[in-house]
Design a protein around this motif. Structure first.
Motif, PDB file in Angstrom:
ATOM      1  N   PRO A  62      14.358   6.802  -1.597  1.00 38.07           N
ATOM      2  CA  PRO A  62      15.021   7.303  -2.807  1.00 38.07           C
ATOM      3  C   PRO A  62      14.684   6.469  -4.030  1.00 38.07           C
ATOM      4  CG  PRO A  62      16.578   7.105  -0.972  1.00 38.07           C
ATOM      5  CD  PRO A  62      15.323   6.397  -0.564  1.00 38.07           C
ATOM      6  N   MET A  63      14.881   7.060  -5.186  1.00 39.88           N
ATOM      7  CA  MET A  63      14.631   6.349  -6.437  1.00 39.88           C
ATOM      8  C   MET A  63      15.390   5.022  -6.466  1.00 39.88           C
ATOM      9  SD  MET A  63      14.642   9.428  -9.224  1.00 39.88           S
ATOM     10  CE  MET A  63      15.951  10.282  -8.393  1.00 39.88           C
ATOM     11  N   GLY A  64      14.698   3.993  -6.910  1.00 36.40           N
ATOM     12  CA  GLY A  64      15.313   2.671  -6.963  1.00 36.40           C
ATOM     13  C   GLY A  64      15.002   1.807  -5.762  1.00 36.40           C
ATOM     14  N   THR A  65      14.331   2.363  -4.739  1.00 37.93           N
ATOM     15  CA  THR A  65      13.956   1.596  -3.552  1.00 37.93           C
ATOM     16  C   THR A  65      12.738   0.727  -3.862  1.00 37.93           C
ATOM     17  OG1 THR A  65      14.737   3.384  -2.107  1.00 37.93           O
ATOM     18  CG2 THR A  65      13.252   1.757  -1.130  1.00 37.93           C
ATOM     19  N   LEU A  66      12.775  -0.532  -3.443  1.00 34.20           N
ATOM     20  CA  LEU A  66      11.617  -1.410  -3.586  1.00 34.20           C
ATOM     21  C   LEU A  66      10.776  -1.282  -2.320  1.00 34.20           C
ATOM     22  CD1 LEU A  66      10.235  -3.579  -5.387  1.00 34.20           C
ATOM     23  CD2 LEU A  66      11.406  -5.309  -3.995  1.00 34.20           C
ATOM     24  N   VAL A  67       9.578  -0.701  -2.442  1.00 31.11           N
ATOM     25  CA  VAL A  67       8.720  -0.466  -1.277  1.00 31.11           C
ATOM     26  C   VAL A  67       7.561  -1.459  -1.247  1.00 31.11           C
ATOM     27  CG1 VAL A  67       9.288   1.986  -1.067  1.00 31.11           C
ATOM     28  CG2 VAL A  67       7.379   1.288  -2.534  1.00 31.11           C
ATOM     29  N   ARG A  68       7.086  -1.724  -0.026  1.00 29.91           N
ATOM     30  CA  ARG A  68       5.932  -2.593   0.174  1.00 29.91           C
ATOM     31  C   ARG A  68       4.750  -1.721   0.593  1.00 29.91           C
ATOM     32  NH1 ARG A  68       7.788  -4.904   4.019  1.00 29.91           N
ATOM     33  NH2 ARG A  68       6.639  -3.989   5.742  1.00 29.91           N
ATOM     34  N   LEU A  69       3.650  -1.815  -0.123  1.00 27.05           N
ATOM     35  CA  LEU A  69       2.456  -1.058   0.199  1.00 27.05           C
ATOM     36  C   LEU A  69       1.571  -1.843   1.167  1.00 27.05           C
ATOM     37  CD1 LEU A  69       1.601   0.284  -3.390  1.00 27.05           C
ATOM     38  CD2 LEU A  69       3.145   1.243  -1.664  1.00 27.05           C
ATOM     39  N   HIS A  70       0.663  -1.151   1.830  1.00 32.53           N
ATOM     40  CA  HIS A  70      -0.197  -1.781   2.833  1.00 32.53           C
ATOM     41  C   HIS A  70      -1.018  -2.929   2.231  1.00 32.53           C
ATOM     42  CE1 HIS A  70      -2.408  -1.989   6.600  1.00 32.53           C
ATOM     43  NE2 HIS A  70      -3.549  -2.038   5.905  1.00 32.53           N
ATOM     44  N   ASN A  71      -1.362  -2.817   0.962  1.00 36.50           N
ATOM     45  CA  ASN A  71      -2.159  -3.870   0.304  1.00 36.50           C
ATOM     46  C   ASN A  71      -1.319  -5.062  -0.145  1.00 36.50           C
ATOM     47  OD1 ASN A  71      -0.832  -2.857  -1.936  1.00 36.50           O
ATOM     48  ND2 ASN A  71      -2.616  -1.713  -2.692  1.00 36.50           N
ATOM     49  N   GLY A  72      -0.016  -5.003   0.137  1.00 40.16           N
ATOM     50  CA  GLY A  72       0.852  -6.132  -0.204  1.00 40.16           C
ATOM     51  C   GLY A  72       1.564  -6.014  -1.532  1.00 40.16           C
ATOM     52  N   TYR A  73       1.236  -4.996  -2.302  1.00 39.25           N
ATOM     53  CA  TYR A  73       1.917  -4.798  -3.580  1.00 39.25           C
ATOM     54  C   TYR A  73       3.337  -4.255  -3.341  1.00 39.25           C
ATOM     55  CZ  TYR A  73      -2.550  -5.342  -6.069  1.00 39.25           C
ATOM     56  OH  TYR A  73      -3.728  -5.826  -6.574  1.00 39.25           O
ATOM     57  N   LEU A  74       4.247  -4.662  -4.236  1.00 40.11           N
ATOM     58  CA  LEU A  74       5.625  -4.164  -4.194  1.00 40.11           C
ATOM     59  C   LEU A  74       5.888  -3.324  -5.437  1.00 40.11           C
ATOM     60  CD1 LEU A  74       7.589  -7.407  -3.155  1.00 40.11           C
ATOM     61  CD2 LEU A  74       6.390  -5.773  -1.685  1.00 40.11           C
ATOM     62  N   GLY A  75       6.573  -2.207  -5.253  1.00 43.54           N
ATOM     63  CA  GLY A  75       6.862  -1.337  -6.386  1.00 43.54           C
ATOM     64  C   GLY A  75       8.180  -0.614  -6.230  1.00 43.54           C
ATOM     65  N   VAL A  76       8.803  -0.300  -7.358  1.00 43.29           N
ATOM     66  CA  VAL A  76      10.064   0.443  -7.374  1.00 43.29           C
ATOM     67  C   VAL A  76       9.759   1.942  -7.420  1.00 43.29           C
ATOM     68  CG1 VAL A  76      12.156   0.941  -8.713  1.00 43.29           C
ATOM     69  CG2 VAL A  76      11.335  -1.421  -8.509  1.00 43.29           C
ATOM     70  N   VAL A  77      10.423   2.709  -6.559  1.00 42.80           N
ATOM     71  CA  VAL A  77      10.230   4.158  -6.542  1.00 42.80           C
ATOM     72  C   VAL A  77      10.894   4.775  -7.774  1.00 42.80           C
ATOM     73  CG1 VAL A  77      10.720   6.312  -5.312  1.00 42.80           C
ATOM     74  CG2 VAL A  77      10.092   4.247  -4.034  1.00 42.80           C
ATOM     75  N   LEU A  78      10.103   5.526  -8.543  1.00 44.78           N
ATOM     76  CA  LEU A  78      10.605   6.184  -9.754  1.00 44.78           C
ATOM     77  C   LEU A  78      10.905   7.655  -9.534  1.00 44.78           C
ATOM     78  CD1 LEU A  78       8.182   4.759 -12.477  1.00 44.78           C
ATOM     79  CD2 LEU A  78      10.280   3.741 -11.566  1.00 44.78           C
ATOM     80  N   GLU A  79      10.110   8.315  -8.703  1.00 42.58           N
ATOM     81  CA  GLU A  79      10.272   9.739  -8.423  1.00 42.58           C
ATOM     82  C   GLU A  79       9.838  10.028  -6.997  1.00 42.58           C
ATOM     83  OE1 GLU A  79       9.110  12.832 -11.422  1.00 42.58           O
ATOM     84  OE2 GLU A  79       8.102  11.137 -12.376  1.00 42.58           O
ATOM     85  N   THR A  80      10.363  11.115  -6.439  1.00 36.43           N
ATOM     86  CA  THR A  80       9.902  11.571  -5.136  1.00 36.43           C
ATOM     87  C   THR A  80       8.917  12.723  -5.336  1.00 36.43           C
ATOM     88  OG1 THR A  80      11.773  13.100  -4.965  1.00 36.43           O
ATOM     89  CG2 THR A  80      12.040  10.915  -3.995  1.00 36.43           C
ATOM     90  N   ASN A  81       8.064  12.938  -4.361  1.00 38.44           N
ATOM     91  CA  ASN A  81       7.160  14.079  -4.357  1.00 38.44           C
ATOM     92  C   ASN A  81       7.623  15.018  -3.240  1.00 38.44           C
ATOM     93  OD1 ASN A  81       5.061  13.801  -6.405  1.00 38.44           O
ATOM     94  ND2 ASN A  81       4.438  11.957  -5.304  1.00 38.44           N
ATOM     95  N   THR A  82       8.156  16.167  -3.600  1.00 36.98           N
ATOM     96  CA  THR A  82       8.716  17.061  -2.584  1.00 36.98           C
ATOM     97  C   THR A  82       7.672  17.527  -1.582  1.00 36.98           C
ATOM     98  OG1 THR A  82       8.409  18.924  -4.117  1.00 36.98           O
ATOM     99  CG2 THR A  82      10.585  17.903  -4.050  1.00 36.98           C
ATOM    100  N   GLU A  83       6.409  17.596  -2.009  1.00 31.82           N
ATOM    101  CA  GLU A  83       5.364  18.056  -1.092  1.00 31.82           C
ATOM    102  C   GLU A  83       4.932  16.972  -0.114  1.00 31.82           C
ATOM    103  OE1 GLU A  83       3.180  17.295  -5.064  1.00 31.82           O
ATOM    104  OE2 GLU A  83       5.194  17.736  -4.326  1.00 31.82           O
ATOM    105  N   SER A  84       5.279  15.724  -0.385  1.00 30.29           N
ATOM    106  CA  SER A  84       4.957  14.618   0.516  1.00 30.29           C
ATOM    107  C   SER A  84       5.923  13.471   0.244  1.00 30.29           C
ATOM    108  CB  SER A  84       3.507  14.152   0.316  1.00 30.29           C
ATOM    109  OG  SER A  84       3.198  13.111   1.219  1.00 30.29           O
ATOM    110  N   LEU A  85       7.007  13.421   1.004  1.00 33.09           N
ATOM    111  CA  LEU A  85       8.058  12.441   0.758  1.00 33.09           C
ATOM    112  C   LEU A  85       7.620  11.009   1.041  1.00 33.09           C
ATOM    113  CD1 LEU A  85      11.098  14.361   2.298  1.00 33.09           C
ATOM    114  CD2 LEU A  85      10.456  14.188  -0.106  1.00 33.09           C
ATOM    115  N   LEU A  86       6.517  10.855   1.775  1.00 33.20           N
ATOM    116  CA  LEU A  86       6.026   9.518   2.091  1.00 33.20           C
ATOM    117  C   LEU A  86       5.157   8.938   0.985  1.00 33.20           C
ATOM    118  CD1 LEU A  86       5.107   9.990   5.864  1.00 33.20           C
ATOM    119  CD2 LEU A  86       7.212   9.078   4.882  1.00 33.20           C
ATOM    120  N   HIS A  87       4.917   9.740  -0.067  1.00 37.06           N
ATOM    121  CA  HIS A  87       4.042   9.294  -1.159  1.00 37.06           C
ATOM    122  C   HIS A  87       4.750   9.479  -2.509  1.00 37.06           C
ATOM    123  CE1 HIS A  87       1.304  10.245   2.197  1.00 37.06           C
ATOM    124  NE2 HIS A  87       0.601   9.224   1.737  1.00 37.06           N
TER     125      HIS A  87
END
Length: 424
Positions: free
Chosen positions: A342-367
């Motif tokens: 959900p928006m506001g979640t701090l996610v860790r990417l495979h390359n080690g970068y961390l980012g805050v989720v700003l929007e969801t993509n309904t066609e692919s919730l994992l991206h």
């Protein structure tokens, strides 16, 4: 090691490290004047019976290093891994949420934020005024709320993420009425994903915005008590549902759908809720949906007696509880509505970068769309950049690998969410 066991497996000599009942915003209450502590050594059969007396507690976590073990019980790590796998499965592309109206073109989030902020501020003022009216014994009129909900529904159809993003802005001292506003926002979004008509969405929004209006009949010293509630105080707190239902039922022009939301948002799938201990489908679909949304906003909010969960952590905990307390199928649909991350979640990417989720993509919730802020491998801050991960889904380096504790990294997600122009 911490393990999860059924309450039927509890015996003297076990150490309960977590009663696993955070789904209940009134979990600070108990069956005796002191309530159940957060942790407890079960010294006797009487202690076991004390836990069993609370019908809302079905499974607990025990600490096998501080008490007796249960052979074959799953560890907390195993449970967490199972929950993570279930969340990932819900995010697979075949499980994407249908657009509520494919003929309506989705507006860019930045474009809809201004309108969403205006609607949210109106809702904040209106709900605050109505709660004051009830406190003073005045009769409420739902006409203004219906008009407001028409605006909110319109904004949701344009871009629901704009309105949902504003629901992250919460203050402890405004919890009572901002919880009502946020439940309205989330329940309308949830109902929209269930393909309800605009007229039904307005009725849903009215009931959700006013679902806790009966709390104005609850003594303020009980409503705002920072500690545990005794038996009498807990009964007073539970009566707010009955008050809410009566107040709305007496309002001219109210929809039965709205009244149902107010009267059933504390009922639970297994019959352990209140005030009528309704079970399963007897609760009704909107009662089941409102129960999910009510708990989600409550446990992601900072209160005077607990720190709120992150949105993703809240969903994982609720998934764990859903086999008892929520309709599991509807809960899965709610997860797909708000997003695996959900928006506001701090996610860790495979390359080690961390980012805050700003929007969801309904066609692919994992991206989702993320605001990249930190290189966790180099342990340094980056110049913030916004990326739509769906555009990089072919490159596994940009895949979401997990979720991080924002507080651990000194990140306040709210500061990185898109804002209306007047706050730029």
């Amino acid at each position: 090691m911490k393990k999860k066991v059924s309450v039927s497996q509890l015996e003297p000599g076990m150490y309960v490290s977590d009663f696993n009942n955070g789904w209940n915003e009134d979990a600070r209450s108990g069956k005796d004047p002191n309530g159940l502590p957060q942790q407890m050594m079960l010294k006797s059969d009487a202690d076991v019976r004390r836990v069993l007396a609370d019908s809302t507690i079905r499974e607990v976590y025990i600490d096998t290093e501080r008490g007796r073990d249960v052979e074959g019980a799953k560890s907390q790590a195993e449970i967490e891994a199972e929950l993570a796998a279930q969340m990932m499965e819900l995010g697979e592309e075949g499980n994407a949420v249908k657009l509520p109206n494919p003929d309506v073109k989705k507006q860019p989030m930045e474009q809809e934020l201004e309108h969403a902020h205006e609607v949210k501020q109106k809702a904040r003022r209106l709900v605050g005024d109505m709660l004051d009216d009830v406190r003073l014994g005045k009769t409420i009129t739902v006409g203004p709320v219906k008009e407001l909900m028409k605006d909110m529904v319109e904004s949701m159809f344009s871009n629901k993420d704009a309105m949902l993003s504003l629901s992250m802005i919460k203050a402890k001292d405004e919890y009572t009425f901002m919880h009502s506003v946020n439940v309205g926002v989330f329940l309308v979004a949830f109902a929209q994903s269930m393909e309800m008509t605009p007229e039904e969405l307005v009725a849903v929004g009215v009931g959700a915005m006013l679902h806790d209006i009966g709390k104005m009949k609850t003594p303020q010293e009980v409503l705002n008590k920072p500690g545990k509630l005794d038996d009498e105080e807990f009964l007073q707190m539970k009566m707010h549902v009955v008050h809410s239902e009566k107040i709305l039922a007496a309002a001219p022009g109210i929809s039965e759908l709205s009244v149902q939301i107010a009267g059933r948002h504390h009922e639970r799938w297994d019959g352990s809720g209140y005030p009528r201990q309704l079970k399963g489908h007897a609760i009704g679909q909107m009662g089941q949906m409102s129960a999910i949304v009510d708990v989600y906003d409550a446990i992601t909010s900072d209160r005077c007696y607990h720190k709120g969960n992150s949105p993703h952590q809240a969903l994982k905990r609720m998934m764990e509880w859903s086999k008892f307390h929520f309709n599991p199928d509807l809960f899965q649909k709610f997860v797909q509505c708000v997003g695996i991350y959900p928006m506001g979640t701090l996610v860790r990417l495979h390359n080690g970068y961390l980012g805050v989720v700003l929007e969801t993509n309904t066609e692919s919730l994992l991206h989702p769309v993320v605001r990249v802020l930190i290189d966790s491998k180099a342990k340094k801050k980056l110049k913030p950049v916004t990326l739509n991960l769906i555009e990089r889904k072919a490159d596994k380096n940009w895949a979401v690998e997990g979720v991080e504790d924002a507080r651990k990294w000194g990140v306040d997600p709210k500061k990185h969410m898109p804002k209306p122009e007047l706050f730029q």
